[in-house]
Design a protein around this motif. Sequence first.
Motif, mmCIF file in Angstrom:
data_model
loop_
_atom_site.group_PDB
_atom_site.id
_atom_site.type_symbol
_atom_site.label_atom_id
_atom_site.label_comp_id
_atom_site.label_asym_id
_atom_site.label_seq_id
_atom_site.Cartn_x
_atom_site.Cartn_y
_atom_site.Cartn_z
ATOM 1 N N PHE A 45 -7.383 -15.895 29.560
ATOM 2 C CA PHE A 45 -6.185 -15.995 30.402
ATOM 3 C C PHE A 45 -5.673 -14.626 30.836
ATOM 4 N N ILE A 46 -5.483 -13.718 29.875
ATOM 5 C CA ILE A 46 -4.950 -12.393 30.194
ATOM 6 C C ILE A 46 -5.920 -11.617 31.088
ATOM 7 N N ILE A 47 -7.224 -11.777 30.826
ATOM 8 C CA ILE A 47 -8.225 -11.081 31.638
ATOM 9 C C ILE A 47 -8.150 -11.548 33.087
ATOM 10 N N ILE A 48 -8.086 -12.876 33.268
ATOM 11 C CA ILE A 48 -8.006 -13.438 34.625
ATOM 12 C C ILE A 48 -6.728 -12.974 35.310
ATOM 13 N N PHE A 50 -4.977 -10.284 34.673
ATOM 14 C CA PHE A 50 -5.073 -8.853 34.954
ATOM 15 C C PHE A 50 -5.835 -8.592 36.248
ATOM 16 N N PHE A 51 -7.013 -9.206 36.386
ATOM 17 C CA PHE A 51 -7.827 -8.959 37.578
ATOM 18 C C PHE A 51 -7.222 -9.603 38.828
ATOM 19 N N ALA A 52 -6.459 -10.679 38.654
ATOM 20 C CA ALA A 52 -5.758 -11.276 39.788
ATOM 21 C C ALA A 52 -4.659 -10.347 40.307
ATOM 22 N N VAL A 53 -3.849 -9.838 39.388
ATOM 23 C CA VAL A 53 -2.734 -8.950 39.768
ATOM 24 C C VAL A 53 -3.258 -7.646 40.350
ATOM 25 N N THR A 54 -4.262 -7.050 39.711
ATOM 26 C CA THR A 54 -4.779 -5.768 40.202
ATOM 27 C C THR A 54 -5.568 -5.930 41.501
ATOM 28 N N GLY A 55 -6.068 -7.135 41.766
ATOM 29 C CA GLY A 55 -6.660 -7.374 43.082
ATOM 30 C C GLY A 55 -5.617 -7.220 44.179
ATOM 31 N N LEU A 56 -4.401 -7.688 43.899
ATOM 32 C CA LEU A 56 -3.297 -7.551 44.859
ATOM 33 C C LEU A 56 -2.851 -6.102 44.981
ATOM 34 N N ILE A 171 -15.316 -5.138 31.243
ATOM 35 C CA ILE A 171 -15.467 -5.721 32.575
ATOM 36 C C ILE A 171 -16.654 -6.672 32.600
ATOM 37 N N ASP A 172 -17.747 -6.291 31.945
ATOM 38 C CA ASP A 172 -18.917 -7.179 31.853
ATOM 39 C C ASP A 172 -18.546 -8.482 31.159
ATOM 40 N N ALA A 173 -17.792 -8.368 30.054
ATOM 41 C CA ALA A 173 -17.373 -9.560 29.316
ATOM 42 C C ALA A 173 -16.483 -10.448 30.176
ATOM 43 N N ALA A 174 -15.574 -9.827 30.939
ATOM 44 C CA ALA A 174 -14.694 -10.594 31.827
ATOM 45 C C ALA A 174 -15.510 -11.337 32.884
ATOM 46 N N ILE A 176 -18.601 -12.378 32.605
ATOM 47 C CA ILE A 176 -19.300 -13.487 31.941
ATOM 48 C C ILE A 176 -18.342 -14.647 31.686
ATOM 49 N N PHE A 177 -17.118 -14.341 31.209
ATOM 50 C CA PHE A 177 -16.120 -15.378 30.973
ATOM 51 C C PHE A 177 -15.825 -16.157 32.257
ATOM 52 N N LEU A 178 -15.600 -15.436 33.348
ATOM 53 C CA LEU A 178 -15.264 -16.102 34.610
ATOM 54 C C LEU A 178 -16.426 -16.936 35.124
ATOM 55 N N THR A 179 -17.655 -16.453 34.932
ATOM 56 C CA THR A 179 -18.833 -17.212 35.346
ATOM 57 C C THR A 179 -18.955 -18.502 34.543
ATOM 58 N N LEU A 180 -18.787 -18.405 33.211
ATOM 59 C CA LEU A 180 -18.859 -19.595 32.359
ATOM 60 C C LEU A 180 -17.737 -20.578 32.681
ATOM 61 N N LEU A 181 -16.573 -20.032 32.999
ATOM 62 C CA LEU A 181 -15.436 -20.879 33.354
ATOM 63 C C LEU A 181 -15.748 -21.699 34.607
ATOM 64 N N SER A 182 -16.346 -21.057 35.589
ATOM 65 C CA SER A 182 -16.717 -21.739 36.835
ATOM 66 C C SER A 182 -17.792 -22.792 36.581
ATOM 67 N N ILE A 183 -18.807 -22.422 35.804
ATOM 68 C CA ILE A 183 -19.918 -23.344 35.537
ATOM 69 C C ILE A 183 -19.446 -24.571 34.762
ATOM 70 N N THR A 184 -18.617 -24.352 33.715
ATOM 71 C CA THR A 184 -18.135 -25.492 32.929
ATOM 72 C C THR A 184 -17.221 -26.392 33.755
ATOM 73 N N GLY A 185 -16.500 -25.812 34.716
ATOM 74 C CA GLY A 185 -15.683 -26.630 35.613
ATOM 75 C C GLY A 185 -16.540 -27.533 36.480
ATOM 76 N N ILE A 186 -17.646 -26.999 36.996
ATOM 77 C CA ILE A 186 -18.573 -27.794 37.809
ATOM 78 C C ILE A 186 -19.215 -28.892 36.965
ATOM 79 N N VAL A 187 -19.609 -28.550 35.742
ATOM 80 C CA VAL A 187 -20.226 -29.545 34.853
ATOM 81 C C VAL A 187 -19.248 -30.674 34.553
ATOM 82 N N MET A 188 -17.986 -30.335 34.327
ATOM 83 C CA MET A 188 -16.980 -31.365 34.065
ATOM 84 C C MET A 188 -16.844 -32.332 35.233
#
Length: 219
Positions: A45-48, A50-56, A171-174, A176-188
């Motif tokens: 959650f915090i990683i997402i 962080f990258f959302a806010v800093t994107g802005l 950043i690499d870990a973040a 991977i987390f976001l990729t897995l989050l997307s994939i598990t959402g599609i699987v659901m």
Amino acid sequence: MTNSTQGAKASSHFKKTEKHPKAVWKKRTASASRWLHIYLSMLSFIIILFFAVTGLTLNHADWFEGKEQIKKYTGKVPLKWVNAKDTTRIAKLEIVEKLKHDNNVRGDVSDFFIDDNQCTVSFKGPGYSADAFIDRHTAEYKLTDTRQGLVAVINDLHKGRDAGKKWGLMIDAASIFLTLLSITGIVMICFMKKKRFSGFVLVGVGTLIGYLVYHFLVP
């Protein structure tokens, strides 16, 4: 009970048993993807955020301009550290440690130049830089410390600039987390019969919008 009835029941039982492993696999896959999606969401959650806010803040740097703080220091290192004719004998490590200790310098050394008259040491960190110029004849130095504020720090962290290898692993870990989050959402979605079609339609629409924005609006 007739033999034909018993045979029909046995056949029906055999068919159910035959389908059972597939049903178990589907149930377990759906359950695992749901579990992963929920807990990965919480963990990252915090990683997402962080990258959302800093994107802005990166996209609108002019909205978040901070006040740059510049400090200047002077000092002296032991003469024997810098006046050796053989430049390989100049005490680089000791110089760096003394500059950091005496002037509250942070960041990593990005450059260490040596010429006939002076040594130049540069430090870099997220939203931060420091440059020291050491006279090789007198061992006196002048150091400029520049701090660009919190927004500059988080912007550099977003880009991984001057943040070191350990932050690069973060950043690499973040990613991977976001990729897995997307994939598990599609699987659901695949296991939600009522929402499967509309879900994939929205995935397709989102993909198409992204492509059209890139194709027509990006120079």
